[in-house]
Structure formats: C-alpha cells, structure tokens
Enzyme design. Structure first.
Site, mmCIF file in Angstrom:
data_model
loop_
_atom_site.group_PDB
_atom_site.id
_atom_site.type_symbol
_atom_site.label_atom_id
_atom_site.label_comp_id
_atom_site.label_asym_id
_atom_site.label_seq_id
_atom_site.Cartn_x
_atom_site.Cartn_y
_atom_site.Cartn_z
ATOM 1 N N CYS A 192 0.809 -1.229 0.000
ATOM 2 C CA CYS A 192 0.000 0.000 0.000
ATOM 3 C C CYS A 192 0.839 1.275 0.000
ATOM 4 C CB CYS A 192 -0.979 0.015 1.171
ATOM 5 S SG CYS A 192 -0.215 0.289 2.790
ATOM 6 N N CYS A 230 13.860 0.443 12.168
ATOM 7 C CA CYS A 230 13.275 1.239 13.241
ATOM 8 C C CYS A 230 11.876 1.664 12.786
ATOM 9 C CB CYS A 230 14.175 2.440 13.506
ATOM 10 S SG CYS A 230 13.715 3.397 14.946
#
Length: 171
Positions: free
Chosen positions: A138, A158
C-alpha cells in the site's frame, strides 16, 4: 573585507533557503521516490478521503504523511509475544517477532523484514540521507532502516508502532 562580507551573506542566505526548503518538504510529507524516478504503483490504493476513514489520525499522519510517533509511545515497543507485525494500512505481514530486538531507541526494531513485504527509497527530508521503509503493498510509511543493528544482518529496521498491528501466534 567587502568580498568576505558578501561571501558570508551569500552563504548565510543559501543556508537559510536550504533549511526552509527542507522544512517545506517535510511539512508536505515529501519523502517519495527520487526526482525523475518512475512513480511507484501499489496493489492497495485508496483516495485520501478513504485513507482518513480507514486509519486513525495518528496512523494517517505516519502511514500517509511520513510522520513519526513519539519514542516509547507505542505498545508494540514492548510487545514480546510470538507473532506477526502487519502494516496497519493493508494488513500485509511485514515483520516476525523472531527478528524483533530491543534497540533502546523507543521504537519497535527488527533486524530483518519478511520476504517481499517492504520497499525502500532514499529520504532526504531532514537534510541527510536516510533509507525510508514502506509497505510494498500500500506504500504506507513504516519507518527507516539503519546499519547499526545486530547480527546476522547488521540492520535496524526502526518502525513506527502505530504504522503496524500485531497478530499473536505462530511467527
């Protein structure tokens, strides 16, 4: 003396203009592919209005505008059960708990994504080159990857916890 003053003023003006341009780029959420690159296409596509209905305001800011959550604000940071972490935008599994580690940075961190789950591109939004990580299905912004992680990859993905959901169970 006058040439030094002109050089100083010209350099200061350029520096201020550069900071302003970077600020404007960040405010608009412009962390997309490099200029001249072909735009990415995604399997899951929604209008801006649809994304705002699907996602919470925090998820929208992170996934669609490349914002970052405050460190230590996500419950997923302390999630230690076995399971899968999925993109909050399209529910594609992106990380397994087997690759999660405690980075002490305040964000959920992983040393590897699942195969074919993410895509990356260069992010120059803070005046430095970083590698942005987004969902390959997406296009949702998940976080950044750095080269200061543990073995075996040496990478630290991260991630923003608000950009993901957690599915407990077999990982």
């Amino acid at each position: 003396m006058q040439s030094r003053r002109r050089f100083f003023l010209a350099g200061t003006t350029l520096a201020v203009a550069g900071v302003f341009a970077l600020f404007q780029r960040r405010v608009r959420g412009a962390t997309g592919p490099a200029a001249g690159a072909a735009p990415e296409t995604f399997e899951v596509v929604h209008t801006d209005e649809e994304w705002r209905r699907i996602l919470s305001p925090t998820q929208y800011a992170i996934l669609r505008e490349a914002d970052t959550e405050r460190p230590y604000s996500s419950p997923l940071n302390s999630e230690h059960r076995s399971g899968l972490f999925a993109c909050a935008g399209c529910q594609l599994d992106v990380f397994t708990s087997r690759t999660k580690f405690e980075s002490h940075t305040g964000w959920p961190s992983f040393w590897a994504p699942l195969d074919h789950a993410i895509a990356t591109h260069e992010d120059l939004s803070f005046g430095t080159s970083r590698t942005e990580v987004h969902c390959r299905r997406c296009g949702g912004h998940l976080g950044h990857v750095f080269d200061d992680g543990p073995k075996p990859t040496g990478l630290r993905y991260c991630m923003n916890g608000a950009a993901m959901t957690f599915k407990p169970g077999a990982a």
